[in-house]
Design an enzyme around this catalytic site. Structure first.
Site, short mmCIF file in Angstrom:
data_model
loop_
_atom_site.label_atom_id
_atom_site.label_comp_id
_atom_site.label_asym_id
_atom_site.label_seq_id
_atom_site.Cartn_x
_atom_site.Cartn_y
_atom_site.Cartn_z
CG ASP A 440 -1.84 1.14 1.31
OD1 ASP A 440 -2.30 1.58 0.24
OD2 ASP A 440 -2.12 1.62 2.42
CG ASP A 805 -2.81 1.64 6.18
OD1 ASP A 805 -3.59 0.84 5.64
OD2 ASP A 805 -2.83 2.86 5.94
CG ASP A 809 -4.32 -2.06 2.52
OD1 ASP A 809 -4.68 -1.65 1.41
OD2 ASP A 809 -3.65 -1.38 3.32
#
Length: 1173
Positions: A440, A805, A809
């Protein structure tokens, strides 16, 4: 017959990750009796087999029947593993309740007409049938004719149903019925008994984790008794939970009145407060999840999360309807994922099973060999059976399966010291095979906190002068300032402003302050729980004394925006303020208010790596303020006026570049999957050197079909061009630029948005693998698209790691082979691994430990295999003359050497540097099989030679046959004149005699062989530190070798009697030691110089044309040979044929283009040649 077959089988959890096939069976008592008799006759062997093969038990003891009549069920997973489990059908009787229940079939048992309970209970028997699968209860639905999950409210309920069916609470009778059917609201983890020591520690930790969950005191609202306090274990779906303030939620619940702020760190890995809003009370029949679209989670309070603040609406206390209880909740799902981890299709485990089967077959051969030898020599059947069974068990060491996990245990402990926590230890070995890592961007590669750079306001549909925050000037009052001050999800908690870092920075840039509603400002007829925004002492002069936030529509990754309804002090109308992704927000604004050079201005900043947020507003006229809570988001977010852009710096974390460089040097591919702007992502990728200098970036843009125009894919080469001194603009130059011919290998990287990915996935699926092999940037990706992308990479045979994080996700983290969540939590439902250090340094740490654990597992497996075969060969030779090793001889090899080696061999630490290649991922590979085969050959040669040569010695005597001869000639070879003539105290005419020259010769050879193979298989570099750094293991090996040599050369009577040896001449002992050392030297040279020689194996593969069968390798080879790849300067269209023909209008002559495509062809080509973003 077909109908019966259909009734016999059904699907459980259809379409879900834990989907199961269910088969109905009826138990036959006669069959059970026969099975029991067979188990007794086989001394329990049959029971053991049936324990490991539950389907066999069902097939033997039951007959197939319909699910409605079944008393036993056979469940089979629908994944590639096809695992079976057996479940007994349990009957529950509502007549056991203490109040009368109507037996009228027409009268429902519970008020909720969607409830499965009404369909599950048979009347007049008041009976229902249920099963318990992985802690979840399922009941038989007599209407749908299938088992359905209970312990939750049905998804078919609409917003109206939830408010009006459950809004006033349940009756006491309905609560009791639901408690009986759904079971208690508990998450219970049994502590394993002491004999299951390997999993005891984990079960104790889990037990401690969930114990408090079952004892929370809560307040509920019931129809007949009003407010009532009780323990959370008595909660049932449909109860009304009254939130008093701070609370650890004991269940999942839907908020129906008031709002609250919760910490969802346990779920997402982020400890940022999240605002929850009530489910709207609408009268449509749409299901409540569909009504809220992908954003339904904003109304749900999840079990295990912490309520840190509540905001009553003015209609009474904050209330929520219990949605799910027990193991159906979010926390229950986390615990179940630990108790029942998803099986991994890792070649190591399947190969290990095949190898163990081979060893077992070898043991069977030994069994029949022993039977033949002993029967031929006329040994009594009892002794024959004993000796044959002994040889049967030698080849498969019982510690073998457990030894495979020791490397994982040590790796997990080392990871814990580095603050990396794991809830799925089996995945550690898989980390050793990772060759692609997805990252990410925000909060992972870049800093979580953003720095304000400036604002670009608009006036009269034109961008104005940039206001720079670096100048130190205060942001002047304007609608843009009001939007920045109010459009956020910040909260005031104990006098401190908390919330999303982006929101926090934006709010601080206005120099306004936040406070709770008080008498000075709460004169609008609104609740005193609303937040008031006021100008701070350092803020610019403002005509507005305060802004009250009346309603929030929270930010959603899928929607890419948020908005608020606010009221400015002194105004009678309301204002809507909105912020979000610029491209998304512009769609909701009046076109005349959006500057014409909007895309140009946006590109200037995104290409420099800035994070850009757009803001907009509109005036909203309302009759009554009370109507605000019923406003639809669609009405609020429309016809807005564009206000301008907020520019924020998103700096790379200092660890990002070194880690990405380390991964690149290790030839581990890195990919960025982000929800941010595409150009920002490309810039960050270049700055972090994820895209190396000199590499070309090809932008892939795909469009959905529109009318007669089919779906299309265009390929654009991204170039930086300077326009004037110090003023940079970025163009996408599609003219005559192309990828240089000399660099058509891996010097190009594809970049695309989530929208383009979705189009390609749906319409150009055959093209997807070609793009993914060199795809590096995937921007504006929704959570679902992230998961899909990870899955597509896995289909190409990549072993995928995902680091994020945790917020957006979760799906991708769980889908990846190894998901790593950067979180302050020790464990979250987001991923198998959680790092408390919030940077990507955890990724190489995890890969290093995974590689070390994998190599350790291979080493221990090879050692134990060789140990079993060394003993098997030695024992087989002794069996030839009806002898075997002594008890203490076996004991020393088993305990003093092998057990100690197994416990310490895997404790060697991971190497500090990542090698540019991965360790072998499967046991059945040529180097490993050759290693074991050659070592077996060396062992056979040395042991057989020693066995034959000892018979040729002049002092040799067949002791067990000619004990008198041995006693007479003992003085000829005894090296110590003081030795008494009682060496043959154990030598009898028993054919199972231990005392012999053969066993005295073979034992030191086999023992030293066990020690040397442990050393040979404990390879250090490149995946582990050198063996001497494992101090305990090195000490144990040296000690064992020293002890063996001492026993070999000692002339102490007590040692020889205890070990059941015969003293031999010193020269023969030296010969034994020399033979063992020569075997070690040869084996070490072959293992280290040939079998572990990577260059040699690569040369052999190249010579014989062996190539990797991985899909991504095949595609790389194909594309490298394709002179037309990568495509640039063109647009491809989806053909009408079944084979998805791609037509490039830029290169085809008009005579080859269908007429309907000629009509729009010219226009398309023109659009795709020079495109300025």
């Amino acid at each position: 017959m077909e109908e019966r077959s259909k009734d016999h089988r059904a699907l459980l959890n259809s379409g879900e990750e834990n989907e199961l096939e269910v088969f109905g069976y009826r138990t036959q008592n006669l069959r059970r009796v026969f099975c029991l008799i067979a188990s007794v006759l086989t001394c329990g062997s049959l029971q053991l087999v049936l324990y490991w093969r539950p389907q066999w038990r069902v097939w033997i003891t039951c007959t197939p029947c319909s699910l409605q009549e079944a008393d036993s069920l056979l469940l089979r997973t629908t994944d590639e593993f096809q695992r079976y489990t057996r479940k007994k059908v349990i009957c529950l009787y509502l007549s056991s309740l203490k109040f009368p229940i109507s037996k009228n079939p027409e009268q429902p048992l519970v008020a909720d007409h969607h409830s499965i309970i009404n369909h599950a209970v048979l009347k007049p028997e008041l009976k229902l049938r249920c099963i318990q699968v992985q802690k979840i209860r399922y009941v038989w639905d007599n209407l749908e004719k299938k088992f359905q999950k209970v312990g939750l409210l049905e998804d078919s309920n609409s917003c109206y149903d939830i408010h009006h069916t459950f809004g006033l609470g349940l009756t006491s009778e309905e609560q009791e019925i639901r408690r009986l059917v759904c079971g208690p609201n508990t998450i219970e983890v049994e502590i394993q008994p002491i004999w299951k020591l390997l999993v005891k520690q984990q079960s104790v930790k889990l037990h401690d984790l969930v114990e408090d969950h079952n004892k929370v005191q809560v307040t509920i609202l019931t129809k007949d008794k009003g407010l009532q306090e009780l323990e959370s274990c008595f909660l049932v779906p449909g109860d009304i939970l009254v939130l008093p303030g701070k609370l650890s939620l004991p269940c999942d619940a839907i908020l129906i009145d008031g709002s609250c702020v919760v910490n969802e760190g346990m779920l997402t890995g982020e400890s940022i407060p999240v605002t929850k809003t009530p489910l709207p009370d609408t009268e449509n029949t749409m299901t409540w999840k569909t009504h809220s679209s992908e954003d339904y989670r904003k109304h749900v309070l999840f079990c295990g999360t912490e309520v840190i603040q509540i905001k009553p609406s003015g209609n009474g206390p904050v209330r929520a309807v219990v949605l799910q209880t027990g193991y159906n909740t979010a926390k229950g799902d986390l615990v179940r994922s630990i108790l029942y981890p998803r099986p991994l299709n890792f070649k190591l485990y399947s190969d290990a099973f095949k190898f163990i089967v081979f060893l077992a077959c070898l043991g069977v051969v030994g069994f029949f060999y022993a039977l033949g030898v002993y029967i031929y020599n006329g040994v009594p059947p009892k002794d024959t059976a004993t000796m044959a069974l002994l040889l049967l068990t030698v080849t498969v060491p019982p510690v073998l399966p457990a030894a495979l996990t020791t490397g994982i245990v040590y790796a997990q402990k080392r990871l814990k010291k580095k603050k990396i926590f794991c809830i799925s230890p089996q995945r550690i070995n898989m980390c050793g095979q990772i060759n692609l890592v997805c990252f990410d961007k925000t909060g992972t590669l870049t800093e979580d906190g953003l720095d304000l750079w400036g604002t670009v306001p608009t006036a009269d549909s034109c961008f104005q002068k940039v206001h720079s925050f670096a100048s130190g000037k205060v942001l002047p009052w304007s609608p843009l300032c009001a939007a920045m001050a109010s459009c956020h999800s910040l909260i005031l908690l104990d006098g401190t402003i908390q919330g999303d870092p982006l929101d926090l920075k934006m709010f601080e840039g206005t120099a306004w302050t936040m406070e709770d509603c008080n008498v000075d400002y709460c004169n609008f007829g609104i609740s005193d729980s609303n937040i008031i925004i006021k100008p701070g002492p350092n803020a610019s002069q403002s005509p507005v004394k305060a802004i009250t936030i009346l309603r929030q529509f929270p930010f959603s990754s899928s929607l890419q925006r948020m908005s608020v309804v606010a009221q400015l002090a002194g105004e009678h109308h309301l204002r809507v303020y909105m912020k979000g992704a610029p491209e998304m927000l512009a769609k909701f604004c009046k076109s005349q208010t959006v500057p014409k050079n909007f895309l140009h201005e946006l590109t200037i900043y995104t290409m420099q790596g800035f994070r850009v947020i757009a803001l907009a507003y509109k005036t909203l006229k309302m009759g009554m303020l009370s109507e605000v809570k019923n406003l639809a988001r669609e009405k609020v977010e429309s016809e807005l006026t564009f206000l301008g852009l907020l520019i924020m710096e998103n700096r790379l974390k200092k660890e990002t570049k070194p880690v990405l460089k380390e991964l690149e040097e290790a030839r581990i591919r890195t990919v960025m999957i982000t929800g941010d702007n595409l150009q920002t992502a490309i810039t960050v990728a270049k700055n972090s050197e994820m895209i190396p200098q000199g590499s070309q970036v090809i932008l892939v843009e795909a469009s959905e079909p529109e009318g007669t125009v089919p779906a299309s894919v265009s390929w654009k080469l991204v170039e930086n061009q300077e326009n004037g001194a110090g003023d940079q603009e970025t163009y996408i130059n599609i003219g005559k630029s192309s990828v240089p011919d000399g660099g058509r290998g891996s010097c190009y990287h594809f970049a695309m948005s989530g929208k383009s990915y979705q189009v390609i996935f749906q319409h150009f699926n055959n093209l997807l693998p070609r793009i993914l092999v060199n795809g590096t940037i995937f921007a504006r990706m929704s959570p679902g698209q992230k998961s899909s992308l990870v899955e597509e990479f896995q289909k190409l045979n990549y072993c995928v790691g995902m680091c994020g994080d945790g917020a957006n996700d979760c799906g991708a983290l769980k889908m990846a082979h190894a998901g790593i969540s950067l979180s302050e939590q020790e464990a979250s439902v987001a991923s198998p691994f959680t790092s408390k250090v919030a940077n990507i340094e955890c990724v190489p740490h995890l890969i290093k430990e995974g590689r070390a654990a994998l190599v350790s597992s291979f080493g221990v497996f090879k050692y134990l295999t060789m140990y079993g075969l060394i003993q098997f060969i030695g024992t087989s030779l002794l069996y030839w003359q009806l002898q075997l090793f002594g008890n203490y001889q076996y004991l020393m090899q088993d305990v003093a050497i092998t057990l100690m080696v197994c416990l310490t061999m895997s404790s060697t630490h991971a190497h500090s540097k990542l090698a540019p290649y991965r360790p072998a991922g499967q046991l059945l590979s040529p180097p490993l099989l050759l290693s074991i085969f050659l070592n077996i050959c060396f062992t056979c040669i040395v042991q057989i030679s020693a066995f034959l040569f000892v018979k040729q010695q002049p002092w040799y005597c067949e002791v067990y046959k000619y004990s008198e001869c041995f006693l007479t000639n003992q003085s000829n070879f005894s090296t110590n004149v003081s030795l008494e003539r009682n060496w043959t105290g154990n030598a009898t005419l028993n054919p199972a005699s231990v005392l012999s020259f053969e066993s005295t010769t073979l034992w030191p050879i086999t023992t030293i062989n066990c020690i040397t193979v442990a050393f040979i298989f404990s390879k250090g570099r490149p995946f582990r530190k050198p063996i001497y750094t494992n101090y305990l293991f090195s000490f144990l090996l040296i000690s064992a070798l020293g002890l063996t040599i001492f026993i070999l050369f000692s002339d102490f009577q007590v040692i020889y009697q205890g070990m059941e040896f015969i003293p031999t001449i010193t020269s023969w002992r030296v010969s034994i030691l020399v033979a063992a050392l020569i075997q070690f030297c040869v084996a070490f040279f072959v293992e280290d110089g040939i079998l572990q020689n990577r260059e040699l194996w690569l040369m052999i593969k190249k010579e014989f044309g062996f190539y990797s069968k991985s899909q991504y390798r095949t595609w790389q080879k194909k594309l490298a040979e394709d002179p037309t790849w990568p495509p640039t300067n063109r647009t491809d269209y989806l053909g009408n044929g079944k084979n998805e023909v791609y037509i490039n209008l830029g290169y085809e002559s008009s005579e080859h283009i269908p007429k309907e495509k000629q009509e729009y062809g010219g226009q398309t080509i023109e659009q795709h040649f020079w495109t300025r973003l």
